[in-house]
Write a protein that holds these residues in place. Sequence first.
Motif, short mmCIF file in Angstrom:
data_model
loop_
_atom_site.label_atom_id
_atom_site.label_comp_id
_atom_site.label_asym_id
_atom_site.label_seq_id
_atom_site.Cartn_x
_atom_site.Cartn_y
_atom_site.Cartn_z
N VAL A 19 6.29 -0.66 7.90
CA VAL A 19 6.00 0.71 7.46
C VAL A 19 7.31 1.32 6.99
O VAL A 19 8.35 1.13 7.63
CB VAL A 19 5.42 1.55 8.61
N ALA A 20 7.27 2.04 5.89
CA ALA A 20 8.50 2.66 5.37
C ALA A 20 8.15 3.89 4.56
O ALA A 20 6.98 4.27 4.43
CB ALA A 20 9.29 1.65 4.54
N THR B 251 4.61 -7.30 8.84
CA THR B 251 4.12 -6.07 8.21
C THR B 251 5.06 -4.93 8.58
O THR B 251 5.43 -4.78 9.74
CB THR B 251 2.70 -5.74 8.70
N VAL C 24 3.11 0.73 3.28
CA VAL C 24 2.92 -0.36 4.23
C VAL C 24 2.83 -1.65 3.41
O VAL C 24 2.16 -1.68 2.38
CB VAL C 24 1.62 -0.19 5.05
N ALA C 25 3.53 -2.67 3.86
CA ALA C 25 3.49 -3.94 3.12
C ALA C 25 3.59 -5.11 4.08
O ALA C 25 4.13 -4.97 5.18
CB ALA C 25 4.63 -4.01 2.10
N THR C 26 3.07 -6.23 3.64
CA THR C 26 3.10 -7.46 4.43
C THR C 26 3.69 -8.58 3.60
O THR C 26 3.34 -8.74 2.42
CB THR C 26 1.68 -7.85 4.88
N VAL D 204 0.84 -1.20 0.00
CA VAL D 204 0.00 0.00 0.00
C VAL D 204 0.87 1.25 0.00
O VAL D 204 1.79 1.38 0.82
CB VAL D 204 -0.91 0.03 1.25
N GLY E 215 3.81 7.39 2.78
CA GLY E 215 4.81 6.35 2.63
C GLY E 215 4.16 5.05 2.20
O GLY E 215 3.24 5.06 1.37
#
Lengths: 318, 82
Positions: free
Chosen positions: A259-260, A257, A219-221, A188, A217
Motif C-alpha cells: 500500500v502506498a 502486496t 495498492v499493487a502486487t 489499483v 492512494g
Amino acid sequence: MTRVDLSFPSMGGEAMVRLESAALDRAALERLADDVHARVETIEAALSRFRPGSELNALNGDPRPAVPSSPLLRRTVAAAAWAAERSGGLVDATLLGELERQGYEDSWEADRRADIEEALAVAPRRRPAGPARWHGEHRLAIDEAGRIARAPGVRLDPGGLAKGMAADLAAAALPAGVRYAISCGGDVAVGGGEPWEVAVRSARSDAEVHRLRVRAGGVATSGIAARIWQRPDGSFAHHVLDPATGQPAWTGLVAATAVAASALEAEVLAKTALLSGPLGARRLLRRRGGVLQHDDGRIEVIPPPAVVRLPLPARAAA
Amino acid sequence: MSSWRPLVAGTVGVFLIVLAFLAGQLKSGGDPGLRSNAAAATSQPAPQDGFGAGPSAPYGTDPSAAPNGSSDGLAPPATHQS
C-alpha cells in the motif's frame, strides 16, 4: 449514489474501472469511465514493448544517444529513475536484454505458464536480490534539452511501472466528487471519498486471501507465478529478475502486496519487497501495511502501525 | 518535604486519563488515523463466502449502491500479480 463498472483487456491482463458519484448521473459516469479507458489505451499503445509501432519500441530501436520524446515517455523514464533510486537498484527498468535471454521475448501466452509448485521444488537456494553493478550510474536520464539520454545499448522496459502510472494518470484526470477504483493489471488506484476495500488475490489460485482498507492512494502486487515458464533444459524461469545476476529471483516469496500513496509507488514497493525476501519485505511494508505470500503457502499480513490521533481542539469543540 | 507527592499523583492521574481515552478509541473500532492519513491501510480477513469475478457485461450500474465497495455484495477491486 450512482455506480458504473467498466472492464476491458489491457496490458496483458484486465483493467477495471469503478466510479461512484452522488452528483453525476449514469451517462456522465459512463463518459468518465470511457475517458479512463481511452487514457489507459493511449498509455499502453505508447509504452508496450509488444506493439511494433509503440513509442517505447521506437526509443529502444533509435541509435541516437539522446532521443526527443513525448511527455509520457519522459515521465516514464523519470519514474524508472525514481524507482531505481527508491528501491536501491532492485527495481531496474533496463533489464530488457536479460529478460529476453531468459526467454520472455514475445507477448505472454497463458499456455506457457508452468506450475509454480514444480518450479519452487527445484528452484535454487533462496536469497534476497541485489542491485546491478551499474546501479547509480544513471544509464537512463532526461538531458537538459528534454531528450531521453541513454548509455550505449540500454533499453527501457517499464513493465509494471506502466501499469501503476496508467492507474494514477487516469485517476488524476477524474473530477472532484467522484469516488474511484482503477485497476490496471492488478495495480489499483483508489480515492475520492470513503475508504475502499481492496481484495488481495492468491498468486497460486487467484482466490481472495485478504482485504486491505485504503482511503486514497494505491495498492499493487508483484509476484513470480503469473509469468513463469520452463526452459528447454527443464529448469524454470520467471519475469522478476535479480538485477545483480540477471537471473530469475528466488527469494522465499511468491508475491508481495504493498500500500502506498500512489499506484506507481505501490508497484515499486511491492516489487522491492518481493525481491528483498521475507525479512526485508517485512521491514519495507510495515509503514503502511501489506501482504506476503511465501513459498511454502503461508499468507502473512503485515499490519500498518496503529495510529491514534487526538481530535484537534477546534474539531472537538465543534 | 512532601510537595512532590501532588505532582506525581497529578502526573499519574493525567496519564491514566489519556490512557483510558486511547483505549476507548481503540475499543470502539475506530482508527482516527484513517480520517486524515491518505494511503494508510487497515486489514481485515477475507470473507468466507468468496466473491465472483467482475461483471460480465462491460457496464454495470447499481443506483442504490452503498458507498462501501463490498457491503452490497459486489466484488471489491482487487490487486493481483501480473
